[in-house]
Design a protein around this motif. Structure first.
Motif, PDB file in Angstrom:
ATOM      1  N   LYS A   8       0.840  -1.209   0.000  1.00  0.00           N
ATOM      2  CA  LYS A   8       0.000   0.000   0.000  1.00  0.00           C
ATOM      3  C   LYS A   8       0.870   1.252   0.000  1.00  0.00           C
ATOM      4  O   LYS A   8       0.603   2.211  -0.731  1.00  0.00           O
ATOM      5  CB  LYS A   8      -0.896   0.013   1.248  1.00  0.00           C
ATOM      6  CG  LYS A   8      -2.265  -0.575   1.016  1.00  0.00           C
ATOM      7  CD  LYS A   8      -3.174  -0.290   2.203  1.00  0.00           C
ATOM      8  CE  LYS A   8      -4.431  -1.157   2.132  1.00  0.00           C
ATOM      9  NZ  LYS A   8      -5.155  -1.204   3.394  1.00  0.00           N
ATOM     10  N   ILE A   9       1.895   1.260   0.837  1.00  0.00           N
ATOM     11  CA  ILE A   9       2.778   2.431   0.918  1.00  0.00           C
ATOM     12  C   ILE A   9       3.540   2.607  -0.394  1.00  0.00           C
ATOM     13  O   ILE A   9       3.567   3.704  -0.971  1.00  0.00           O
ATOM     14  CB  ILE A   9       3.732   2.302   2.126  1.00  0.00           C
ATOM     15  CG1 ILE A   9       2.925   2.427   3.421  1.00  0.00           C
ATOM     16  CG2 ILE A   9       4.843   3.350   2.061  1.00  0.00           C
ATOM     17  CD1 ILE A   9       3.712   2.216   4.679  1.00  0.00           C
ATOM     18  N   SER A  12       1.576   4.068  -3.127  1.00  0.00           N
ATOM     19  CA  SER A  12       1.163   5.461  -2.927  1.00  0.00           C
ATOM     20  C   SER A  12       2.291   6.447  -3.200  1.00  0.00           C
ATOM     21  O   SER A  12       2.048   7.654  -3.281  1.00  0.00           O
ATOM     22  CB  SER A  12       0.695   5.663  -1.484  1.00  0.00           C
ATOM     23  OG  SER A  12      -0.366   4.798  -1.187  1.00  0.00           O
ATOM     24  N   GLU A  86       4.727  12.812  -1.119  1.00  0.00           N
ATOM     25  CA  GLU A  86       5.030  11.377  -1.272  1.00  0.00           C
ATOM     26  C   GLU A  86       6.223  11.084  -2.182  1.00  0.00           C
ATOM     27  O   GLU A  86       6.212  10.098  -2.923  1.00  0.00           O
ATOM     28  CB  GLU A  86       3.785  10.600  -1.777  1.00  0.00           C
ATOM     29  CG  GLU A  86       2.682  10.517  -0.779  1.00  0.00           C
ATOM     30  CD  GLU A  86       1.590  11.563  -0.988  1.00  0.00           C
ATOM     31  OE1 GLU A  86       1.451  12.080  -2.106  1.00  0.00           O
ATOM     32  OE2 GLU A  86       0.898  11.884   0.004  1.00  0.00           O
TER      33      GLU A  86
END
Lengths: 119, 119
Positions: A8-9, A12, A86
């Protein structure tokens, strides 16, 4: 961290520029000293998150490497902070020895005054 | 820092990769919190060293910008640390307001746990 959380990280993050990497700043979790800066591609970030040891992408050698793989001075991951857009992470680590290849605790061992005095 | 000292430092740095920049990590001189990461080209580093306020090179806009030029939240330079291979600097600053455009003190305001909880 589970593999699912790590995926998930990684999914992203904004792997940027020609290198397809994020900037990774390593900070000593106890002293808050900045130890080094490195580049992580998708795989290096994923390995860092799932193994709990820092991994990087070498822009010159085009390979993944793990901090400590030759020296034994691993960096144990205690926390990961993600920046507002990010494309950078701060990895808080417990270092198992000096981080710098010079033997210094940190790669940032010279203030500009020391640097100028040695020119 | 004098212009001569600043020139010596800039001429010693290794401006790398396609961008011809060094990585700059901004650290709060008091709390040791990492505030942001940016890119500095020769001119941005020189201006940071001589004016005592942080300047960066925007890779997307291809311009120099000074932190605080629109927000008034300047970062006052207290010390500069240079890494072992001269392609990154830690700039210790006294921030005159939040660093992040979100209004947070630091751009690294989310631990991975908070980040995952908000996905």
């Amino acid at each position: 961290m589970t593999e699912e959380e790590a995926k998930k990280i990684v999914n992203s993050m904004n792997f940027r520029h020609e290198m397809n990497t994020v900037i990774s700043v390593l900070q000593d979790v106890e002293t808050k000293e900045i130890l080094m800066v490195g580049n992580m591609n998708r795989e290096a970030l994923y390995l860092t998150l799932t193994t709990g040891k820092t991994h990087f992408w070498s822009l010159t050698r085009k390979t993944i490497w793990m901090k400590g793989e030759t020296s034994g001075h691993y960096q144990i991951v205690e926390d990961v902070l993600i920046d507002c857009d990010e494309d950078a992470v701060v990895v808080k680590v417990r270092p198992e020895g000096p981080t710098c290849h010079t033997g210094n605790k940190s790669c940032f061992y010279r203030s500009f005054k020391v640097f100028l005095a040695n020119q």
